[in-house]
Scaffold this active site. Sequence first.
Site, PDB file in Angstrom:
ATOM      1  CG  ASP A 282      21.289  -4.022 -10.216  1.00 12.65           C
ATOM      2  OD1 ASP A 282      20.831  -4.890 -10.971  1.00 12.65           O
ATOM      3  OD2 ASP A 282      21.823  -2.975 -10.634  1.00 12.65           O
ATOM      4  CD  GLU A 324      22.023  -8.585 -12.041  1.00 16.62           C
ATOM      5  OE1 GLU A 324      21.869  -8.716 -13.260  1.00 16.62           O
ATOM      6  OE2 GLU A 324      22.632  -7.607 -11.553  1.00 16.62           O
TER       7      GLU A 324
HETATM    8  C1  GLC Z   1      21.513  -5.168 -13.578  1.00 15.24           C
HETATM    9  C2  GLC Z   1      20.080  -5.077 -14.026  1.00 15.24           C
HETATM   10  C3  GLC Z   1      20.032  -4.430 -15.378  1.00 15.24           C
HETATM   11  C4  GLC Z   1      20.651  -3.052 -15.291  1.00 15.24           C
HETATM   12  C5  GLC Z   1      22.049  -3.125 -14.691  1.00 15.24           C
HETATM   13  C6  GLC Z   1      22.534  -1.762 -14.291  1.00 15.24           C
HETATM   14  O1  GLC Z   1      22.256  -6.009 -14.355  1.00 15.24           O
HETATM   15  O2  GLC Z   1      19.507  -6.337 -14.046  1.00 15.24           O
HETATM   16  O3  GLC Z   1      18.734  -4.346 -15.868  1.00 15.24           O
HETATM   17  O4  GLC Z   1      20.703  -2.471 -16.560  1.00 15.24           O
HETATM   18  O5  GLC Z   1      22.074  -3.899 -13.508  1.00 15.24           O
HETATM   19  O6  GLC Z   1      21.869  -1.334 -13.139  1.00 15.24           O
END
Ligand code: GLC
Length: 650
Positions: A282, A324
Site C-alpha cells: 500500500d 500500489e
Molecule cells: C492506499 C489505499 C487507500 C488508503 C491509503 C492510505 O492508497 O488504497 O484506500 O486510504 O492508501 O492508506
Amino acid sequence: MENRAIFSIIRSVLKDKGLEGKSHQDFIDRFIGNAELLQYLYSQLYSNKEAFNHTFKGILELIADSYIERSPFFKKRDKEKDKKDIWFLSNKLAGMSLYVDRFSGSLKAMPDKLNYLQDLGVNLLHLMPLFESPVNASDGGYAVSNYRVIDKRFGTLEDLKSVQLALQEKDMYLMIDIVLNHTSDQHEWALKAKQGDPFCQDFYYLYDDRTIPDRMEAHLPDIFPESSPGSFVYNKEMNKWVMSVFHNYQWDLNFTNPEVLKAMLSNIFFYANLGVDILRIDAPAFIWKQMGTSCQNLPEAHVILQLIKASLEIATPGMAILGEAIVAPREIMEYFGKGFLANKECDLAYNASQMALQWDALATTDTRNMLANQEIIQQKPYGATWINYTRCHDDIGLSFDDRYLEQLGYTPFLHREYLKNYYAGLIETSPSRGELFAVNPRTNDARISGSLASLCGLEKAIDKKDSKAISTSIDKILLMQVNSILLGGIPMIFYGDEAGYTNDYSYLTEPGKSYDNRWMHRPVIDWKKNAKAGKKGTIEHAVFKGLQKIIGIRKDYDVFADRNNVNWLESHNRSIVGFVRSLEEKQVFCLFNYSPEPQNLTYYVFYSVRGHTDKLYDLWSENYIKIGKDHEHLLFKPYQFYVLLNNKNG
Ligand code: GLC
C-alpha cells in the site's frame, strides 16, 4: 562493511541456523546470489548509521528464519511457480477485490462464496485489509493497529488460513495488503511512543514544534484536504507533532530507522508464510521523506522496495509484490525497477494511468489521450505486469501526462475540470452520478468517487425508468471492462461491479465512514440481487454474463498472456481506440467505440498490421466479419466493441 565480508556473514548465519545441507541448496544459492545486491541496497539507505552491521545482520537472520518457517507445502509451490514461465503473466488469471465483511459477512463464510467467483471466472482473490484496525478510525483497514491479528469483524487468523486452503484446493490465488507507510495511532509502537518509549518514538517522525512541519508542508500536497488537512498532527501525550500524511490517525513510519525496515520486513514474511501469492504494498510512493520535496517517489522509496523484493526472492520466492503507486504515468513505470534493477522491484503495478484514460475517453468521446499516453505505458519491462482495472475501492485520480493534453489542444486544468464535473453529474448532459472527493480549495484539485455503474449512468437511468438509457449504461460498463480486461496484465474486478451495483449511500449515517465518500462505491452485497445474475433480462444478468464471457475469452487464448504483445493502432477515428494482441501467427484486434454515436473504422487499420487475413472472427458476437476490398469500413454501434481473431482455426 567490506564487500566480501557479506559472504562470511551469510555463511555464519546459515551455520547458526543449521541451513547447510544439500536440501537447502536452492535457498543457499539464492542467498549467495543476492548477497551483494542486498548489501548494496542496504548501504544506499543506511550507510551512515552506526547500527549498520548489527541491523543488517538482523535482516539476514530474518531472511533465514522466514525460509525455515516456510511450510514444505509453500516451498513446493514456490518451485512449481518457478517452472511456469512467469506465473503472474498468465492469461488464465482474473482477480476480484472485496471487503470480506461487506461481501460474505466473515472469513468463515468466504469459502462458500468461491463457487460464485469461479463461475464468473475469478481465480485471484484480493481481500481488502483484514488486520486489526480501530473501528471508527480505520480508513477501510488501512490504519493497522496490529499486523498479526485479524480484526474480529472478519474472524481469526485460523479462518484466514482456512480461506487460503479453500483457495488452494480450487487452484485459486490469494492477495492481501501490507500497509507499509504508516500504522494506526493505536498500534503498539504508537502507544509506547506516546508513553515516552524512545525506541518506539524512533519509529515515527516526531517534532517538538512546528518549525520542520511548516517547512515540509510547504512542499507536501494534501492527500485528504477535507477530512485531514495538513501532514502533521499534534499529540498531547508527547507534546510533539507527528507526521501523518494521510488521515491524522495514520502515523507515518520512519524508514530512516533500519529497525522499522526490519520490523516491517518481518510482517511481510509473516504474510508470505500464510501462503499469500501477491502482496499489495500500500502507498509505496510515500515511504521515504525528504525536506523540500513532495515526499513521493523518492529514490530511497524504490531502494526499500528493491530490498524487500530481493529478500523475498531468497526466502519466499513464490510471493509476488504489487506496488500500489497511484502516481503520474512516468513515475509509475519506475516501480518496476530500472537499469540493472529492472524487474527487481515490483512484479506488478496498477495500470492507474490506463484506468483514468478510459474514464477520460468515456466522458470526452475522444480516445487520443489514451493512445498518446501509451508511449509511456508501453515501456513496462518484459517480465513485470499490470493490474488492469476500471474501478477499485479508491477514488479516480486524473493523473495523466499534461504534455499530451497540451499537444492535443486541451488546456490541462480546464480538461480536468470538465471530467470532474462530468462524473460528479454537474454538467446537465452528463448521465453520471458520482461525487468529488478530496476537494482542495487551495489548488482546486479533486478526485472522483462513484461506482462503475453509477459513473456509467445506470443509477440515473434506473431512477428515470429509462430502458434505453439503462441499456446504454450497460454497454458502457462492458466497454470499460472489456477494454481493460483484454490488455496485458491481470484484470481486477471490484466486487459489486460484476452485478451492476450503483452507489450505496448508507455510509452517510455510519460513524467512521460518513466523512469519506469513497464508501459510496464500497457496497454491502445483497445476495438476492446477485442471484439475479442467473436470471435473463435483468441488469445483473447482462453485466455478469458479459464479464464472464470476456474473462472466458481471455483465458481461452494465450495471445492475452502478457508478453508485452500489445500494439496500439492508429484508428483514424478519434472515438475509436484499439490494439492488437499477437502471438506467432495469431492476432486479436480489440477495438472500442467510446462514442454515443455510430462510428466507422477504415479497413486500412487491418491492412496496416502484419499478418491480417480478410476473414476476421468476432469472439464477442461469435460472427465472422467480412473484410473485402469492396467495403471500406467496419461499422460500430454506439459504445460497441469488437474482439476480432484473425485465425480462428489456426
Ligand atoms: C492506499 C489505499 C487507500 C488508503 C491509503 C492510505 O492508497 O488504497 O484506500 O486510504 O492508501 O492508506
